[in-house]
Design an enzyme around this catalytic site. Structure first.
Site, mmCIF file in Angstrom:
data_model
loop_
_atom_site.group_PDB
_atom_site.id
_atom_site.type_symbol
_atom_site.label_atom_id
_atom_site.label_comp_id
_atom_site.label_asym_id
_atom_site.label_seq_id
_atom_site.Cartn_x
_atom_site.Cartn_y
_atom_site.Cartn_z
ATOM 1 N N ILE A 1 -35.422 14.554 -35.195
ATOM 2 C CA ILE A 1 -36.532 13.671 -34.869
ATOM 3 C C ILE A 1 -36.552 12.445 -35.755
ATOM 4 O O ILE A 1 -36.844 11.347 -35.318
ATOM 5 C CB ILE A 1 -37.860 14.453 -34.985
ATOM 6 C CG1 ILE A 1 -37.965 15.398 -33.793
ATOM 7 C CG2 ILE A 1 -39.064 13.524 -35.043
ATOM 8 C CD1 ILE A 1 -38.989 16.458 -33.938
ATOM 9 N N PHE A 2 -36.243 12.638 -37.028
ATOM 10 C CA PHE A 2 -36.349 11.526 -37.973
ATOM 11 C C PHE A 2 -35.353 11.744 -39.095
ATOM 12 O O PHE A 2 -35.248 12.833 -39.645
ATOM 13 C CB PHE A 2 -37.782 11.477 -38.531
ATOM 14 C CG PHE A 2 -38.018 10.405 -39.568
ATOM 15 C CD1 PHE A 2 -37.853 9.066 -39.247
ATOM 16 C CD2 PHE A 2 -38.426 10.748 -40.862
ATOM 17 C CE1 PHE A 2 -38.089 8.077 -40.207
ATOM 18 C CE2 PHE A 2 -38.659 9.764 -41.817
ATOM 19 C CZ PHE A 2 -38.490 8.434 -41.489
ATOM 20 N N ARG B 1 -40.466 25.382 -33.785
ATOM 21 C CA ARG B 1 -40.790 25.194 -35.195
ATOM 22 C C ARG B 1 -40.555 23.743 -35.572
ATOM 23 O O ARG B 1 -39.470 23.200 -35.323
ATOM 24 C CB ARG B 1 -39.891 26.083 -36.079
ATOM 25 C CG ARG B 1 -39.940 27.576 -35.772
ATOM 26 C CD ARG B 1 -41.250 28.198 -36.173
ATOM 27 N NE ARG B 1 -41.301 29.633 -35.935
ATOM 28 C CZ ARG B 1 -42.379 30.278 -35.467
ATOM 29 N NH1 ARG B 1 -43.482 29.616 -35.170
ATOM 30 N NH2 ARG B 1 -42.343 31.576 -35.292
ATOM 31 N N GLU B 2 -41.560 23.132 -36.177
ATOM 32 C CA GLU B 2 -41.462 21.741 -36.644
ATOM 33 C C GLU B 2 -41.106 21.778 -38.121
ATOM 34 O O GLU B 2 -41.860 22.331 -38.925
ATOM 35 C CB GLU B 2 -42.797 21.036 -36.417
ATOM 36 C CG GLU B 2 -43.173 21.019 -34.939
ATOM 37 C CD GLU B 2 -44.631 20.693 -34.684
ATOM 38 O OE1 GLU B 2 -45.373 20.426 -35.664
ATOM 39 O OE2 GLU B 2 -45.042 20.704 -33.515
ATOM 40 N N ARG C 1 -50.593 8.571 -54.829
ATOM 41 C CA ARG C 1 -49.853 9.339 -53.840
ATOM 42 C C ARG C 1 -50.274 8.875 -52.455
ATOM 43 O O ARG C 1 -51.383 9.165 -52.004
ATOM 44 C CB ARG C 1 -50.138 10.828 -54.022
ATOM 45 C CG ARG C 1 -49.527 11.417 -55.282
ATOM 46 C CD ARG C 1 -48.026 11.217 -55.313
ATOM 47 N NE ARG C 1 -47.348 12.155 -56.209
ATOM 48 C CZ ARG C 1 -46.034 12.241 -56.316
ATOM 49 N NH1 ARG C 1 -45.239 11.409 -55.628
ATOM 50 N NH2 ARG C 1 -45.485 13.116 -57.125
ATOM 51 N N ALA D 1 -42.382 14.610 -62.718
ATOM 52 C CA ALA D 1 -41.608 15.241 -61.649
ATOM 53 C C ALA D 1 -40.822 14.178 -60.899
ATOM 54 O O ALA D 1 -41.089 12.989 -61.037
ATOM 55 C CB ALA D 1 -42.546 15.962 -60.679
ATOM 56 N N GLU E 1 -36.048 12.187 -65.304
ATOM 57 C CA GLU E 1 -37.388 11.865 -64.816
ATOM 58 C C GLU E 1 -38.405 11.833 -65.963
ATOM 59 O O GLU E 1 -39.283 10.976 -66.008
ATOM 60 C CB GLU E 1 -37.840 12.880 -63.754
ATOM 61 C CG GLU E 1 -37.110 12.759 -62.432
ATOM 62 C CD GLU E 1 -37.535 11.535 -61.607
ATOM 63 O OE1 GLU E 1 -38.549 10.889 -61.957
ATOM 64 O OE2 GLU E 1 -36.837 11.231 -60.623
ATOM 65 N N GLU F 1 -40.406 8.369 -66.792
ATOM 66 C CA GLU F 1 -41.851 8.293 -66.527
ATOM 67 C C GLU F 1 -42.709 8.283 -67.786
ATOM 68 O O GLU F 1 -43.841 7.793 -67.760
ATOM 69 C CB GLU F 1 -42.285 9.474 -65.637
ATOM 70 C CG GLU F 1 -41.678 9.406 -64.243
ATOM 71 C CD GLU F 1 -42.238 10.463 -63.291
ATOM 72 O OE1 GLU F 1 -41.911 10.399 -62.109
ATOM 73 O OE2 GLU F 1 -42.991 11.360 -63.729
ATOM 74 N N SER G 1 -43.939 24.442 -49.662
ATOM 75 C CA SER G 1 -44.609 24.546 -48.352
ATOM 76 C C SER G 1 -43.713 25.266 -47.367
ATOM 77 O O SER G 1 -43.244 24.671 -46.391
ATOM 78 C CB SER G 1 -44.899 23.144 -47.794
ATOM 79 O OG SER G 1 -45.669 22.387 -48.689
ATOM 80 N N PRO G 2 -43.475 26.570 -47.595
ATOM 81 C CA PRO G 2 -42.465 27.266 -46.777
ATOM 82 C C PRO G 2 -42.795 27.323 -45.294
ATOM 83 O O PRO G 2 -41.921 27.600 -44.484
ATOM 84 C CB PRO G 2 -42.417 28.672 -47.394
ATOM 85 C CG PRO G 2 -43.706 28.824 -48.130
ATOM 86 C CD PRO G 2 -44.083 27.456 -48.599
ATOM 87 N N GLY G 3 -44.041 27.052 -44.920
ATOM 88 C CA GLY G 3 -44.412 27.059 -43.512
ATOM 89 C C GLY G 3 -43.754 25.948 -42.708
ATOM 90 O O GLY G 3 -43.545 26.096 -41.507
ATOM 91 N N GLU H 1 -42.212 2.674 -58.366
ATOM 92 C CA GLU H 1 -42.989 3.782 -58.926
ATOM 93 C C GLU H 1 -43.862 3.254 -60.063
ATOM 94 O O GLU H 1 -43.365 2.639 -60.997
ATOM 95 C CB GLU H 1 -42.002 4.829 -59.454
ATOM 96 C CG GLU H 1 -42.604 6.159 -59.805
ATOM 97 C CD GLU H 1 -41.527 7.186 -60.195
ATOM 98 O OE1 GLU H 1 -41.557 8.282 -59.657
ATOM 99 O OE2 GLU H 1 -40.677 6.857 -61.048
#
Lengths: 182, 182
Positions: A14-15, A37-38, A64, A76, A92, A96, A113-115, A140
């Site tokens: 899709i992207f 599943r997306e 953010r 991070a 990093e 930072e 975000s395993p979903g 940044e």
């Protein structure tokens, strides 16, 4: 385990972004039916628990766009292609916060975000600290804040700290790392 | 705070899925330059710490297509439109584990991936437990596992537990909730 597997029938791209890739998969479920599943592919990231000589935790405040607000997080950043997580963590942290670490002690990893996404974050404890050079990426803008445990707890209540990796790191620092890092 | 803001010049919709929406924003940075942000909109989710009378933590093992493997997580699920998080938490706990809770005590919330997604997870402690009815969604296959703190720690080492919300919940249970939940 294998009986739970969802086999891919077809994967539709899709992207293809510069950070994430998105695809939608048609899958066969364990009962033989199909579903969709997306899914988001992410390069993975590192996060660093860094405690100063004064016993303060180093945070960076940063806007953010996904949340349309600034929050304070532990330092991070995303993994570059082929980059070792410990090397990325040291890079990093210095970019930072201006803090150089001679050693990055691994504290495990977690999917965020395993979903829907495969983002994996490697967590480290920075050791052997010395003064380095702040050199943020050109897109940044971060602001370093060193906080006590009490200040961090208040920031959680005010939702100025409000992300999983930082809240996990705080709990780890408060309960398991404090004696070894101060 | 406001000086860090990234103002949207243009937002380009990329994908409007049944769970996530993806858009790419062109933004003005604090220094006046422009950049692009790849962003995922998510409906938000709940997750539940549920401790049985025997003092075991209730987990559900489930295949995660994003990871192409099964992992064990605390019971969790996406918010439906307009649904109260506490109501969603009670619904998901019963659907996935067959446990009914008379009360959901809020334990705060966290963004899972603030770098690219707005998914916010509300965490609860289930209280007043009784026997209900397992009734998983038709495209959801989950397997309940009740584990001791020691078993949970070993599952983390074997990466059978490997997601941020569950690792945060474990740490909270081990260090702050144990006396109140057993």
């Amino acid at each position: 385990m294998s009986s739970m597997e969802e086999k891919t029938i077809q994967s539709t791209p899709i992207f293809n972004g510069s950070v994430i890739r998105v695809h939608e998969d048609e899958v066969t479920l364990p009962n033989g039916k199909t579903s969709r599943r997306e899914l988001v592919k992410h390069p993975g990231a590192v996060a660093v628990i860094c405690v100063t000589e004064e016993g303060k935790l180093v945070l960076v405040k940063q806007y953010r766009k996904a949340l349309e607000k600034a929050i304070a997080e532990i330092p991070a950043g995303k993994l570059e292609a082929g980059e070792e997580p410990a090397v990325c963590a040291a890079r990093e942290l210095e970019e930072e916060t201006g803090i150089r670490a001679s050693k990055m002690r691994p504290l495990g990893s977690f999917y965020t975000s395993p979903g829907f996404a495969d983002e994996l974050v490697y967590l480290f404890l920075a050791e052997g600290l010395s003064q380095g050079t702040v050199e943020a990426d050109e897109d940044e803008f971060v602001e370093r804040m060193d906080v006590t445990p009490g200040e961090a707890a208040e920031m959680v209540l005010r939702q100025e700290i409000h992300d999983a990796k930082t809240m996990y790191a705080l709990l780890l620092w408060e309960t398991k790392l404090r004696t070894s890092t101060t």
